[in-house]
Design an enzyme around this catalytic site. Sequence first.
Site, PDB file in Angstrom:
ATOM      1  N   CYS A 157       0.820  -1.225   0.000  1.00 56.09           N
ATOM      2  CA  CYS A 157       0.000   0.000   0.000  1.00 56.09           C
ATOM      3  C   CYS A 157       0.849   1.269   0.000  1.00 56.09           C
ATOM      4  CB  CYS A 157      -0.918  -0.022   1.205  1.00 56.09           C
ATOM      5  SG  CYS A 157      -1.662  -1.644   1.429  1.00 56.09           S
ATOM      6  N   HIS A 297      -2.639   7.392   6.650  1.00 52.17           N
ATOM      7  CA  HIS A 297      -2.779   6.085   5.996  1.00 52.17           C
ATOM      8  C   HIS A 297      -4.146   5.513   6.366  1.00 52.17           C
ATOM      9  CE1 HIS A 297      -1.843   2.285   4.224  1.00 52.17           C
ATOM     10  NE2 HIS A 297      -1.987   1.650   5.365  1.00 52.17           N
ATOM     11  N   PRO A 302      -8.789  -1.101  13.408  1.00 58.97           N
ATOM     12  CA  PRO A 302      -8.455  -0.577  14.744  1.00 58.97           C
ATOM     13  C   PRO A 302      -6.949  -0.554  15.008  1.00 58.97           C
ATOM     14  CG  PRO A 302     -10.312  -2.091  14.884  1.00 58.97           C
ATOM     15  CD  PRO A 302      -9.813  -2.160  13.469  1.00 58.97           C
ATOM     16  N   GLU A 308      -1.077   4.488  13.944  1.00 61.18           N
ATOM     17  CA  GLU A 308      -0.723   5.734  13.255  1.00 61.18           C
ATOM     18  C   GLU A 308      -0.959   6.937  14.166  1.00 61.18           C
ATOM     19  OE1 GLU A 308      -2.738   6.463   9.546  1.00 61.18           O
ATOM     20  OE2 GLU A 308      -1.302   8.040   8.981  1.00 61.18           O
ATOM     21  N   LYS A 329      -9.443   7.540   2.403  1.00 59.61           N
ATOM     22  CA  LYS A 329      -9.895   6.152   2.196  1.00 59.61           C
ATOM     23  C   LYS A 329     -11.355   5.996   2.618  1.00 59.61           C
ATOM     24  CE  LYS A 329      -5.455   3.703   2.582  1.00 59.61           C
ATOM     25  NZ  LYS A 329      -4.471   4.710   3.050  1.00 59.61           N
ATOM     26  N   HIS A 334      -9.681   1.483   0.265  1.00 59.50           N
ATOM     27  CA  HIS A 334      -8.226   1.343   0.291  1.00 59.50           C
ATOM     28  C   HIS A 334      -7.796   0.839  -1.084  1.00 59.50           C
ATOM     29  CE1 HIS A 334      -4.232   0.484   1.229  1.00 59.50           C
ATOM     30  NE2 HIS A 334      -4.356  -0.126   2.391  1.00 59.50           N
ATOM     31  N   PHE A 393       1.791  -3.743   3.822  1.00 57.01           N
ATOM     32  CA  PHE A 393       2.160  -5.113   4.192  1.00 57.01           C
ATOM     33  C   PHE A 393       3.640  -5.297   3.852  1.00 57.01           C
ATOM     34  CE2 PHE A 393      -2.213  -7.462   3.775  1.00 57.01           C
ATOM     35  CZ  PHE A 393      -2.683  -6.728   4.834  1.00 57.01           C
TER      36      PHE A 393
END
Lengths: 405, 289
Positions: A157, A297, A302, A308, A329, A334, A393
């Site tokens: 991402c 982001h 959660p 963040e 988003k 996303h 990821f």
Amino acid sequence: MSDKPTIWMTGLGAVTPLGHNYDQIADRLFAGESGVSRVDTFDVSQHPSQIAALVKDIPLPPGWCVAEFQALPRITQCALWSTTQALIDAGLWERRHDHRLGLVLGIGAEWGILWEDDFNRGGRQIHEGDGESASLVQQIRRLLNLHGPVHTVSAACASGNVALSVAKKWLEQGWVDRCLAGACDMTITPMSLAGFGNLRALSRRNDAPAAASRPFDRDRDGFVAGEGSVVFLLEKADDARRRTARCYAEVAGVGMRSDAFHMVIPSPDPAPAIMAMRRACHEARLDPADLDYVNGHATSTPVGDQAETRVLHEVLGSAVDRIPVSSTKSMTGHMLTAAAAFEALACVMALDRQAVPPTINLDHPDPECQLCHVPWTAQPRPIHTVASNSFGFGGSNTCLVLRAA
Amino acid sequence: MRTTPQNAMSSCGLLAQAYLQADPLSLPSIRKQPGLFRGKPLPGSILKNVDDQTILGLAAVLRAIELMPDPNVDLTDWAILGSPRFIARMNLSEQFVKFKAEGAWSASPHSIPHRCLHSTSGTISQALKIHGPNFGNGGGPGGYVETILSAVGLLQAGEAPGAWVVCAGFDPEPYRQVRSENRWQLHALALALISADHPEYAKAPWQLSVHVDSEGHGAIAFAEEDPLPRRLAEWHHRFMQPLSAVSSPMSEPGEGGFQIGVVGGIRLGWQPTKAFQANATSNRSNQAA
């Protein structure tokens, strides 16, 4: 004082769940419209998550006949439109052969997407192959007749920010004269939607698609997958000035750092993400407290939203109470590999319209996510510098800083 | 008419390299333990679901670390650039069939994290606790050249003190027939690149440079002929074949692209820069003299 050349964004092209031209996307973004709907492109009756932010149609680039264009894979169509449009928008379409023009695209699962599409249409490329085709960036290079290096990158991402970082370096090092950079993802396929669903990462609010993506909200239940493509044309400011090109934004800094913790779960130690933000601000010669807006982001999970928030508190210090943070988003879902590139576009639009795009569906902010939120309604305010966080990821943490020229 | 009549060159050192091969018989034991990291085994939980290319790529990195002049060099801030080639073809080909037969609930949750272009670099970062940038590169034919190019650019910019280039790929590709006959072979190459500012630079056995000329042509060149470029030459021959077969622009003379080769020695593949050609000619003349 750095002697690196200043890098500008002077063109852009996009295909997104909110549309495919600048004004249409910006209007919907600042109006707080959701691009999320029930998936109707394949049977999702057995999928745990049945909603997504889909690209409804991909416009035809100039010079293409409809049949020829529609015969291309959707990911190629998206990339072709975005790159072509970025060149046209920059005023360089006719002169694209006159420069060393590089191309850096973030694409996370190019071959997987192509194989699945082929398999679903009865093909056997994955099993038998028939001579491997060139990669998407190599195809774009040939189709647009570009003269410069091409590169596919993936940090999941965060790919769009990595692509912008690579392109910025190529320009600074004099390897290219101009560079297309961005990201492209068309991963809303039967198997990947099921894979994300079985990973328990996706929202299952199937009966209320527009309300499903709820970053920072107490009642969120996962992210909503999206797709699309956003590409920018980058060049040195001096070159752009010489040809009196419009500047959307200066690419002031990009920071990259890895969690080295887990492939999917954000690290409980916020230090790597903090370092990514600080590096981006340092490269931009900017005190983080002077940022005017942060595009988070904030995927609507959660664990991610809370992690963040801790990063933003540490980096922004006491300014965290006054620097607005929002998650686009909430409207686009996303967009996975394309997310960072879209969020760079949202930041460009914030600079252009002097307003912060909202986080829709933010009815009850999570008490663990205490930030200067912008719920539901865009907030007009002076904006000169913006940051966009993108984490992926594989533990990639990236931050992009853009500045008004 | 091109607008920038300039050549650009960036150089870095090559501290160590390792090249590994595996076949259907040897891969399971490598998966069980790809190697020791500074004398200790890696936690099995990290490796359980990762792709075969990632496993062998990680094993190559561990081997290259052992071969460094100082195997204890601090890797914490290094970058990791992974370049798997057609990652997860074997796994996905089975999953597609299963998905078609059994539906959505059969889709493996491990596919997303472990079968993407960034999976190799992300796993190595996690396994070795390396916090510099990690990202995937290429993914198809010629991906390893993109990776080297990106790594050199990153080092030149001071983004990291060192960069791992980790390439992997099958030869032959594990198509159904190849799998049924168990005749696939997996290959992995790990290169430890360091910037010219790195304290270990003086100990680096090799240097390489990237040249880009005013025409947009490029080359990745080594200072002398030695086993490393030969290894890359083998890699190039093994993995560029399919690209040549489809007449990709990167393999067509006159359209630019990058060349891996040895100045004064082996020349491979793509359109060389004029400077590269001149160097090669000059070196050949010197050798003849």
